[in-house]
Motif scaffolding. Structure first.
Motif, short mmCIF file in Angstrom:
data_model
loop_
_atom_site.label_atom_id
_atom_site.label_comp_id
_atom_site.label_asym_id
_atom_site.label_seq_id
_atom_site.Cartn_x
_atom_site.Cartn_y
_atom_site.Cartn_z
N VAL A 36 0.84 -1.19 0.00
CA VAL A 36 0.00 0.00 0.00
C VAL A 36 0.88 1.25 0.00
O VAL A 36 1.82 1.36 0.78
CB VAL A 36 -0.92 0.00 1.24
N GLY A 37 0.57 2.18 -0.89
CA GLY A 37 1.33 3.43 -0.97
C GLY A 37 2.36 3.44 -2.07
O GLY A 37 2.39 4.36 -2.88
N SER A 38 3.20 2.39 -2.12
CA SER A 38 4.27 2.38 -3.13
C SER A 38 3.95 1.47 -4.30
O SER A 38 4.54 1.62 -5.37
CB SER A 38 5.58 1.91 -2.48
N GLY A 39 3.04 0.51 -4.08
CA GLY A 39 2.75 -0.43 -5.16
C GLY A 39 3.81 -1.49 -5.35
O GLY A 39 3.77 -2.25 -6.33
N GLY A 40 4.79 -1.56 -4.43
CA GLY A 40 5.85 -2.57 -4.55
C GLY A 40 5.32 -3.98 -4.49
O GLY A 40 4.24 -4.25 -3.97
N ARG A 41 6.10 -4.93 -5.03
CA ARG A 41 5.69 -6.34 -5.11
C ARG A 41 6.25 -7.19 -3.98
O ARG A 41 5.95 -8.37 -3.88
CB ARG A 41 6.14 -6.92 -6.45
N VAL A 42 7.10 -6.60 -3.14
CA VAL A 42 7.68 -7.33 -2.01
C VAL A 42 7.37 -6.55 -0.73
O VAL A 42 7.75 -5.38 -0.61
CB VAL A 42 9.21 -7.51 -2.17
N ALA A 43 6.68 -7.21 0.21
CA ALA A 43 6.33 -6.56 1.48
C ALA A 43 7.41 -6.88 2.52
O ALA A 43 7.79 -8.04 2.68
CB ALA A 43 4.97 -7.05 1.97
N VAL A 44 7.90 -5.85 3.21
CA VAL A 44 8.92 -6.02 4.24
C VAL A 44 8.43 -5.37 5.53
O VAL A 44 7.34 -4.80 5.57
CB VAL A 44 10.27 -5.40 3.79
N GLY A 46 7.31 -3.13 8.36
CA GLY A 46 6.80 -1.76 8.32
C GLY A 46 5.78 -1.53 7.22
O GLY A 46 5.08 -0.51 7.23
N ASP A 47 5.67 -2.46 6.27
CA ASP A 47 4.72 -2.30 5.16
C ASP A 47 3.34 -2.82 5.53
O ASP A 47 3.17 -3.72 6.35
CB ASP A 47 5.20 -3.09 3.93
N ILE A 48 2.34 -2.23 4.89
CA ILE A 48 0.98 -2.77 4.87
C ILE A 48 0.73 -3.17 3.42
O ILE A 48 0.96 -2.37 2.51
CB ILE A 48 -0.05 -1.74 5.33
N ALA A 49 0.29 -4.39 3.21
CA ALA A 49 0.18 -4.88 1.84
C ALA A 49 -1.15 -5.59 1.61
O ALA A 49 -1.76 -6.13 2.55
CB ALA A 49 1.32 -5.85 1.52
N THR A 50 -1.58 -5.59 0.38
CA THR A 50 -2.74 -6.37 -0.06
C THR A 50 -2.24 -7.71 -0.59
O THR A 50 -1.33 -7.75 -1.42
CB THR A 50 -3.51 -5.64 -1.17
N VAL A 51 -2.82 -8.79 -0.08
CA VAL A 51 -2.42 -10.14 -0.49
C VAL A 51 -3.62 -10.81 -1.14
O VAL A 51 -4.71 -10.84 -0.57
CB VAL A 51 -1.94 -10.97 0.71
N ARG A 52 -3.43 -11.35 -2.33
CA ARG A 52 -4.52 -12.00 -3.05
C ARG A 52 -4.19 -13.47 -3.31
O ARG A 52 -3.03 -13.85 -3.34
CB ARG A 52 -4.77 -11.30 -4.38
#
Length: 348
Positions: A36-44, A46-52
């Motif tokens: 979320v925010g950067s659109g990156g493909r790898v979550a590390v 501190g990141d919040i990510a969408t997982v499908r």
């Protein structure tokens, strides 16, 4: 993300803490990860990510180690109601729909009652309307709800132990099982541990005993789920190749029932903490009604022309207070409450 990395198409293990305290593990391979925010493909970290692409995932599931025992995102529901289909013959369809809703929404819980009926666990009366409308809209099933009743539960009153030896006889189990039950800290749920060597039994037999214990605790000696209990496996024995996992399941059920009988259990009811503001001339009528519903006042104060009452009330009585308050307070009462633990039934 608190640590590590998460990428698409990597096989990862997800963990879910079950209501009884066990942990369910399953694997998934996300088809997509977007930060979320950067659109990156790898979550590390501190990141919040969408997982499908993980169909089995539910709210509250985790990657990595499971959360502490007893940790919960929501207070357990304090009410339940039996649900029936309005059209006879749709019972299986209704049950499947309710199970599907419970898997999607952590605020909806279901359990099967001894008679085979389906019960829905509730946080409040309004939730009935929401669930009813959802069943019609998403599943095409019209449902009828019985009046709500409080969800009680049992805790061990002391420590109890029992043991049964394997016996090769009719209606006997070819398995030795010893169990000890004792109280555990409030909020810890069901804790299970071994006092025997892990290698004393094949892993499948250990799993059968624990599964039987957790399932049997769903209905204690007084008919309510048993919680905040520590169950210790103290003895095992089997005869290869005669003994089966079914022997251990059946023997564990018998031994656990006897251990609970020796320990004794107490029944508890969920409570709400409340604060109520009413006009001065309504104080007597309101306080009398609260007492009649099992409320315990532990604070009153006068503010100009109003009284403020504070205390604890059984969760089952909250809806009745909300329904009668407008009439008792001439429409000027202000009510606020929240779940706040429990108390023994004998306290009323």
């Amino acid at each position: 993300m608190w640590g590590g990395e998460l990428r698409a198409r990597e096989r990862v293990t997800f963990l879910r803490r079950e209501p009884g305290g066990g942990v369910h593990a399953y694997e998934g391979r996300p088809s997509g990860v977007a930060v979320v925010g950067s659109g990156g493909r790898v979550a590390v970290a501190g990141d919040i990510a969408t997982v499908r692409g993980v169909p089995e995932i539910r709210v509250g599931d985790r990657l990595g180690e499971p959360g502490p025992a007893g940790q919960a995102h929501f207070t357990p529901p304090s009410l339940e109601t039996v649900v029936r289909p309005r059209v006879p013959g749709q019972e299986p369809r209704l049950h499947a729909a309710l199970v599907a809703l419970a898997e999607q929404d952590p605020l909806i819980g279901t359990r099967t009652l001894p008679g085979g009926q389906t019960s829905v666990l509730l946080y409040g009366e309004v939730q009935k309307e929401v669930i009813g409308e959802t069943l019609v809209r998403d599943f095409g099933v019209e449902a009828e709800f019985e009046p709500s009743r409080p969800v009680h539960f049992e805790r061990p009153a002391g420590t109890g132990a029992a043991r049964e030896e394997m016996r090769q006889a009719r209606d006997a189990f070819m398995a030795t099982v010893g169990l000890r039950v004792e109280p555990a800290p409030p909020g810890s749920g069901v804790l299970y541990r071994l006092e025997v060597d892990l290698g004393s039994l094949p892993l499948a037999f250990h799993r059968a005993i624990e599964e039987s214990v957790r399932h049997s605790l769903g209905a204690g000696p007084r008919g309510w789920p048993v919680t905040d209990v520590l169950v210790t496996l103290t003895a095992t024995g089997y005869a290869s190749p005669i003994t089966t996992a079914g022997d251990f399941r059946g023997q564990a059920r018998v031994v656990l029932a006897e251990a609970l009988r020796r320990a004794g259990t107490r029944v508890y009811e969920p409570c709400h903490r409340f604060e109520l503001e009413v006009p001065a001339d309504a104080f007597a009528a309101v306080s009398a009604r609260l007492a009649g519903l099992g409320a315990v006042l532990d604070g009153t104060s006068r503010r100009a022309e109003t009284w403020v009452l504070e205390g604890e009330i059984p969760a089952a009585a909250v809806h009745e207070v909300e329904r009668r308050l407008p009439g008792l307070s001439h429409g000027e009462g202000v009510w606020w409450s929240r779940p706040s633990g429990d108390r023994p039934i004998s306290a009323r």
